[in-house]
Design an enzyme around this catalytic site. Structure first.
Site, short mmCIF file in Angstrom:
data_model
loop_
_atom_site.label_atom_id
_atom_site.label_comp_id
_atom_site.label_asym_id
_atom_site.label_seq_id
_atom_site.Cartn_x
_atom_site.Cartn_y
_atom_site.Cartn_z
N SER A 96 0.97 -1.18 -0.08
CA SER A 96 0.07 -0.01 0.22
C SER A 96 0.85 1.36 0.08
O SER A 96 1.94 1.40 0.68
CB SER A 96 -0.99 0.10 1.31
OG SER A 96 -1.41 1.17 1.53
N TYR A 140 -1.83 -0.93 10.75
CA TYR A 140 -2.41 -1.83 9.44
C TYR A 140 -1.08 -1.52 8.54
O TYR A 140 -0.45 -2.40 7.76
CB TYR A 140 -3.38 -0.94 8.80
CG TYR A 140 -3.54 -1.16 7.32
CD1 TYR A 140 -3.27 -0.05 6.71
CD2 TYR A 140 -4.07 -2.41 6.81
CE1 TYR A 140 -3.37 -0.22 5.24
CE2 TYR A 140 -4.01 -2.69 5.36
CZ TYR A 140 -3.41 -1.26 4.56
OH TYR A 140 -3.71 -1.40 2.98
N LYS A 174 1.95 -3.81 6.72
CA LYS A 174 2.39 -3.77 5.32
C LYS A 174 3.83 -3.33 5.09
O LYS A 174 4.67 -3.98 4.13
CB LYS A 174 1.65 -2.49 4.50
CG LYS A 174 0.15 -3.03 4.44
CD LYS A 174 0.16 -4.19 3.71
CE LYS A 174 -1.56 -4.58 3.37
NZ LYS A 174 -1.72 -6.00 2.77
C1 WQD Z 1 -9.85 8.68 1.76
C2 WQD Z 1 -10.12 10.20 1.98
C3 WQD Z 1 -10.43 10.44 4.42
C4 WQD Z 1 -14.10 8.60 4.66
C5 WQD Z 1 -6.77 3.73 3.52
C6 WQD Z 1 -5.35 2.96 3.60
C7 WQD Z 1 -4.90 2.40 2.35
C8 WQD Z 1 -5.91 1.79 1.74
C9 WQD Z 1 -7.14 2.36 1.47
C10 WQD Z 1 -6.84 -0.14 2.74
C11 WQD Z 1 -9.46 10.41 3.07
C12 WQD Z 1 -11.71 10.71 3.51
C13 WQD Z 1 -12.94 8.73 4.16
C14 WQD Z 1 -15.28 9.18 5.01
C15 WQD Z 1 -14.00 11.11 4.59
N1 WQD Z 1 -6.04 0.23 2.20
N2 WQD Z 1 -12.97 10.14 4.12
N3 WQD Z 1 -15.23 10.44 4.87
O1 WQD Z 1 -7.20 6.60 4.32
O2 WQD Z 1 -6.52 7.27 1.95
O3 WQD Z 1 -6.27 4.92 2.57
O4 WQD Z 1 -7.52 3.01 2.63
O5 WQD Z 1 -8.01 -0.53 2.01
O6 WQD Z 1 -3.79 1.46 2.53
O7 WQD Z 1 -4.42 3.77 4.09
O8 WQD Z 1 -8.74 5.89 2.31
O9 WQD Z 1 -10.94 5.86 1.62
O10 WQD Z 1 -10.41 5.62 4.22
O11 WQD Z 1 -9.89 7.92 2.82
O12 WQD Z 1 -13.91 12.20 4.40
O13 WQD Z 1 -16.41 8.63 5.62
O14 WQD Z 1 -11.54 10.33 2.24
O15 WQD Z 1 -10.21 11.26 5.38
O16 WQD Z 1 -9.08 11.90 2.86
P1 WQD Z 1 -7.30 6.11 2.87
P2 WQD Z 1 -10.03 6.19 2.67
#
Ligand code: WQD
Length: 340
Positions: free
Chosen positions: A124, A149, A153
């Protein structure tokens, strides 16, 4: 000769199994169904016309894994099986270290004992933390991830690099940016289990009225509209990259160790609000939202330089954000039809 796909009924795993079958690989799935359901196996068969061999057990069960390697001539592995909820990993660290690392080491033990090579690891972009420069290259310095997590990785990558060097094996570390979307058939997608952690499943459920409104975690980031930026890559493009990475390893007849590393993204960044707008436009729906405080541990911006994968794998993400988000809505409608 077969390819072992661990977590092969999961979100990325199931889409990759379809692409492997489409490329005439024999696929053996081991999945404990902790984050998937058996109907996904039936849908893979409906899409491809072939039913992969499936073993429903936890990879920490060494004795059961040993039986699979005894029963099949396995020539490579794509390892998806892992817990992946960033927030959950903070409150269950030992469960995450045990599950994500013990399962990996159990497979590597079998590879070592039976002199098998060609191991593809689901990594990731979280291993980069908040990178200092954009776009992120494969030689961008790694930073200790904030989440357990992310640490599993990074540790997995270290274990695999030592495995490759210690036993002259061929491995490929695939660093995903943000996987989104669903299969064109609408028969595969991200299965919502509990309250979605990730943005796109939450947007999907809000548009469907399953959730009241989306919480946008922070609009005070130093970005164009104040919301955080990510590189959202369509799931089928990501799945195809796995087949290309596997082919590269298997075609490499070198007797030396091979450690491939690829950033898998589109090379484009999209903010949270840009994605919400794109989802509404693509599907002619509304996504009510409220601006909230930043989420602990989130970074401001991450998007890939995917030139290395394009050059060495002859692979490039082809699907636009809007097209990918259309497949998400079709998947949601399929899920609703199943529950009726
Ligand atoms: C994306 C953006 C949130 C939810 C993580 C892991 C990565 C991969 C994907 C696991 C961020 C914003 C999110 C919400 C929001 N692996 N958000 N409201 O955190 O970039 O990556 O998940 O699956 O390894 O690190 O992905 O989709 O959680 O968030 O505003 O209800 O959306 O703050 O900016 P992330 P995400």
């Amino acid at each position: 000769m077969a390819i072992l796909v661990t977590g092969g009924l999961g979100y990325i795993g199931s889409h990759t199994v379809v692409e492997l079958i489409n490329n005439n690989y024999e696929v053996i799935i081991v999945d404990d169904l902790s984050h998937s359901e058996k109907f996904i196996l039936h849908n893979i068969e409906e899409i491809t016309g072939k039913r992969p061999i499936f073993y429903p057990f936890d990879l920490k069960r060494k004795e059961l894994l040993n039986q699979v390697f005894d029963a099949h001539s396995i020539e490579g592995c794509i390892n998806f099986a892992a817990f992946k909820a960033v927030g959950e990993s903070q409150v269950k660290p030992i469960d995450y270290y045990e599950n994500n690392l013990f399962s990996l080491i159990n497979i590597l033990q079998e590879f070592k004992e039976r002199n098998i090579s060609n191991f593809i690891f689901s990594s990731s972009c979280t291993v980069y933390g908040q990178a200092d420069e954009m776009p992120i290259n494969e030689d961008t310095p790694l930073k200790m991830p904030e989440s357990v997590y992310g640490k599993t990785k990074q540790m997995g990558e270290e274990i695999l690099a030592d495995f490759a060097k210690g036993y002259n094996k061929k491995i490929s570390l695939l660093r995903y940016f943000n996987p989104i979307g669903a299969h064109d058939s609408a028969l595969l997608g991200e299965l919502p289990i509990g309250i979605p952690n990730n943005l796109v499943p939450y947007v999907m459920q809000t548009a469907a009225g399953v959730r009241e409104k989306l919480s946008v975690w922070g609009d005070d980031y130093p970005t164009s509209d104040g919301t955080a930026v990510r590189d959202y890559i369509h799931i089928t493009d990501l799945a195809k990259a796995h087949v290309a990475a596997l082919k590269k390893l298997m075609n490499n007849q070198s007797a030396d160790s091979v450690i491939d590393i690829f950033n898998l993204g589109t090379g484009r960044g999209s903010s949270v609000l840009e994605l919400v707008k794109a989802f509404e436009t693509a599907n002619n729906v509304e996504v009510p939202y409220q601006i909230c405080e930043r989420r602990e541990g989130d970074i401001t911006i991450a998007y890939a330089n995917a030139d290395k994968a394009e050059k060495e794998l002859s692979w490039k993400a082809e699907t636009s954000l809007e097209q990918s988000l259309k497949t998400v809505w079709e998947w949601q409608k399929y899920l609703q039809s199943r529950s009726n």
